[in-house]
Design an enzyme around this catalytic site. Sequence first.
Site, mmCIF file in Angstrom:
data_model
loop_
_atom_site.group_PDB
_atom_site.id
_atom_site.type_symbol
_atom_site.label_atom_id
_atom_site.label_comp_id
_atom_site.label_asym_id
_atom_site.label_seq_id
_atom_site.Cartn_x
_atom_site.Cartn_y
_atom_site.Cartn_z
ATOM 1 N N GLY A 127 0.834 -1.213 -0.088
ATOM 2 C CA GLY A 127 -0.084 -0.117 -0.033
ATOM 3 C C GLY A 127 0.970 1.393 -0.073
ATOM 4 O O GLY A 127 0.632 2.303 -0.503
ATOM 5 N N TYR A 154 -3.837 6.453 7.839
ATOM 6 C CA TYR A 154 -2.593 5.984 7.801
ATOM 7 C C TYR A 154 -2.465 5.554 6.207
ATOM 8 O O TYR A 154 -3.557 4.693 5.679
ATOM 9 C CB TYR A 154 -2.556 4.573 8.689
ATOM 10 C CG TYR A 154 -1.132 4.047 8.512
ATOM 11 C CD1 TYR A 154 -0.134 4.643 9.386
ATOM 12 C CD2 TYR A 154 -1.094 2.743 7.755
ATOM 13 C CE1 TYR A 154 1.143 3.967 9.179
ATOM 14 C CE2 TYR A 154 0.231 2.461 7.465
ATOM 15 C CZ TYR A 154 1.256 2.851 8.256
ATOM 16 O OH TYR A 154 2.481 2.192 8.372
ATOM 17 N N GLU A 246 -7.874 2.312 -0.679
ATOM 18 C CA GLU A 246 -8.786 1.289 -0.294
ATOM 19 C C GLU A 246 -8.022 0.245 0.166
ATOM 20 O O GLU A 246 -8.170 -1.248 -0.131
ATOM 21 C CB GLU A 246 -9.695 0.852 -1.607
ATOM 22 C CG GLU A 246 -10.883 1.909 -1.771
ATOM 23 C CD GLU A 246 -12.114 1.718 -1.210
ATOM 24 O OE1 GLU A 246 -12.309 0.432 -0.967
ATOM 25 O OE2 GLU A 246 -12.714 2.686 -0.761
ATOM 26 N N VAL A 247 -6.852 0.456 0.247
ATOM 27 C CA VAL A 247 -5.868 -0.613 1.040
ATOM 28 C C VAL A 247 -6.324 -1.552 1.695
ATOM 29 O O VAL A 247 -6.039 -2.628 1.707
ATOM 30 C CB VAL A 247 -4.382 0.144 1.164
ATOM 31 C CG1 VAL A 247 -3.618 -0.659 1.761
ATOM 32 C CG2 VAL A 247 -3.856 0.908 -0.214
ATOM 33 N N LYS A 248 -6.975 -0.927 2.926
ATOM 34 C CA LYS A 248 -7.389 -1.647 3.936
ATOM 35 C C LYS A 248 -8.962 -1.736 3.636
ATOM 36 O O LYS A 248 -9.457 -3.309 3.852
ATOM 37 C CB LYS A 248 -7.193 -1.211 5.383
ATOM 38 C CG LYS A 248 -7.221 -2.187 6.372
ATOM 39 C CD LYS A 248 -6.623 -1.376 7.604
ATOM 40 C CE LYS A 248 -6.496 -2.384 8.748
ATOM 41 N NZ LYS A 248 -5.702 -1.642 9.528
ATOM 42 N N THR A 302 11.948 -3.397 -8.711
ATOM 43 C CA THR A 302 12.279 -4.513 -9.404
ATOM 44 C C THR A 302 11.186 -5.733 -9.645
ATOM 45 O O THR A 302 10.870 -6.202 -10.534
ATOM 46 C CB THR A 302 13.738 -5.044 -9.213
ATOM 47 O OG1 THR A 302 14.649 -3.923 -9.215
ATOM 48 C CG2 THR A 302 14.062 -6.002 -10.207
HETATM 49 C C1 LIG Z 1 -5.543 2.567 4.705
HETATM 50 C C2 LIG Z 1 -3.973 2.034 4.478
HETATM 51 N N1 LIG Z 1 -3.383 2.553 3.490
HETATM 52 C C3 LIG Z 1 -2.029 2.209 3.171
HETATM 53 C C4 LIG Z 1 -1.526 1.264 4.016
HETATM 54 C C5 LIG Z 1 -0.027 0.862 3.902
HETATM 55 O O1 LIG Z 1 0.091 -0.348 3.174
HETATM 56 P P1 LIG Z 1 1.376 -1.157 3.523
HETATM 57 O O2 LIG Z 1 1.498 -1.518 5.033
HETATM 58 O O3 LIG Z 1 0.935 -2.576 2.692
HETATM 59 O O4 LIG Z 1 2.403 -0.503 2.903
HETATM 60 C C6 LIG Z 1 -2.028 0.757 5.305
HETATM 61 C C7 LIG Z 1 -1.533 -0.048 6.083
HETATM 62 O O5 LIG Z 1 -2.046 -0.010 7.023
HETATM 63 C C8 LIG Z 1 -3.465 1.402 5.248
HETATM 64 O O6 LIG Z 1 -4.304 0.887 6.268
#
Ligand SMILES: Cc1ncc(COP(=O)(O)O)c(C=O)c1O
Length: 445
Positions: A127, A154, A246-248, A302
């Site tokens: 993320g 975050y 939308e990572v989480k 990479t």
């Molecule tokens: C909403 C959100 N975005 C980005 C990230 C960062 O992801 P990563 O830890 O896989 O780099 C997180 C990690 O907790 C997250 O909750």
Amino acid sequence: MTTSPTHLPLAESERAVELAAYDRDSDVIAGVEQLRFFPLAVCGGRDSRLIAASGRELIDFSASWTASGTGHAHPDVVAAVSDAIADQAGASVLSSATSASTQLAEQLLDLVPTRGDDRRAYLGLAGTDANDVAVRAMRHATGRHRILSFTGSYHGGLGLSQQVSGIGIEPGTDAPEATLLPYPTTETKLTDVLTRVAVELARGDVAGILVEAVQCDGGVLVPPNGFISGLREACDEHGALLVLDEVKAGLGRTGVRFAYEQDNVLPDVVTLGKALGGGLPVSAVVADVSLLGEPVASALLTAAGNPVSCAAASAAIQVLTNETTLANVAARGAEFRELVAGYRASDRIGASHLAQCRGRGLLHGLELVDRDGNPDDTLAAMAIYRAWELGCVLYVVRGNVLECTPPLTISAADLHLGTERILQAIDDAVAGLVPPEALEAFSGW
Ligand SMILES: Cc1ncc(COP(=O)(O)O)c(C=O)c1O
């Protein structure tokens, strides 16, 4: 897997084996990547269970901070990875097309709704790099520098993504690369925030807004309806871009494919990660070619687009977003809320310390407070420590909020068992069963 008794006491012999495995890690793993709450030492896992070094089965209510959204060792992911590694098309997308990376990008463009007539997918590792790419894209495309993000947000653990996050590593160092606005949790706050957003955008130097549709690490905050659509309108008025992280919360976690769909808007950019990889490190950014096309060769990792990881992600997407999984998220989420509501209404010793249960789908936060109703970080730390002893893994966000994010595929039986263990752990923590010195070695966030 066998079903354990509801509240499995941690035997001293098991504790000794697990602590020995944990101590080996402490001797060799760098502190900079440790976010530890209790001496969890894992040697395997399947579905929604982790196997501790002693052989104990732990119900996983974190899913590795949601990165194991499919559940551990999902058979479709295992098969996809086995096939891909047995006939490995190199390890990178940087200097060659691979069938697996092309297929994943095609799937993502089909799946992820954003603006754009001619879109592309960036494939990354975490993320953190996805959000870095998104922030740089906003700045490059608009020629403006300022980013708006939110307190408690975050977006990543390194570099630019960390520097636009509302959760800072050290007090006073929050978000040097962004202007932070409060994340709204009520209608009144929403009006205030949207007014503030309009004022900031009117200055004409804002490239865009980076936002979570449910704020996760900030305490699992669900904004009122109209928040994301309000940001969309404001961005349109001032030529700024809207990026949804939308990572989480993405890929089924809230019971719909993407959390921002609740507001029926199309963002300019969407970032994905965590569950996308089915347990492997994969992230993505989806946006128009005008945002992701240039500068060519400016975001290079990479092993990005690694065909084995891409094969895992292609399989994971199918698992996470199919109707059966989404129905499971809705059903299990409703059961979780019901069990917690029953506990709060009971006369159990911890009930009055559980002030709130917030969230959607299988993304919930349990807010713990002291007798006077103030946030109780120590109680939260003790509760998750005790949950580990009782056989359930979960972590804390924003100090006093227990984050409950089991795999989206969790069975009804494990959902019930895990929830019972958590509620028992709160009772036990309130009853003083966790000695304060047990927490000394764990700094958490
Ligand atoms: C909403 C959100 N975005 C980005 C990230 C960062 O992801 P990563 O830890 O896989 O780099 C997180 C990690 O907790 C997250 O909750």
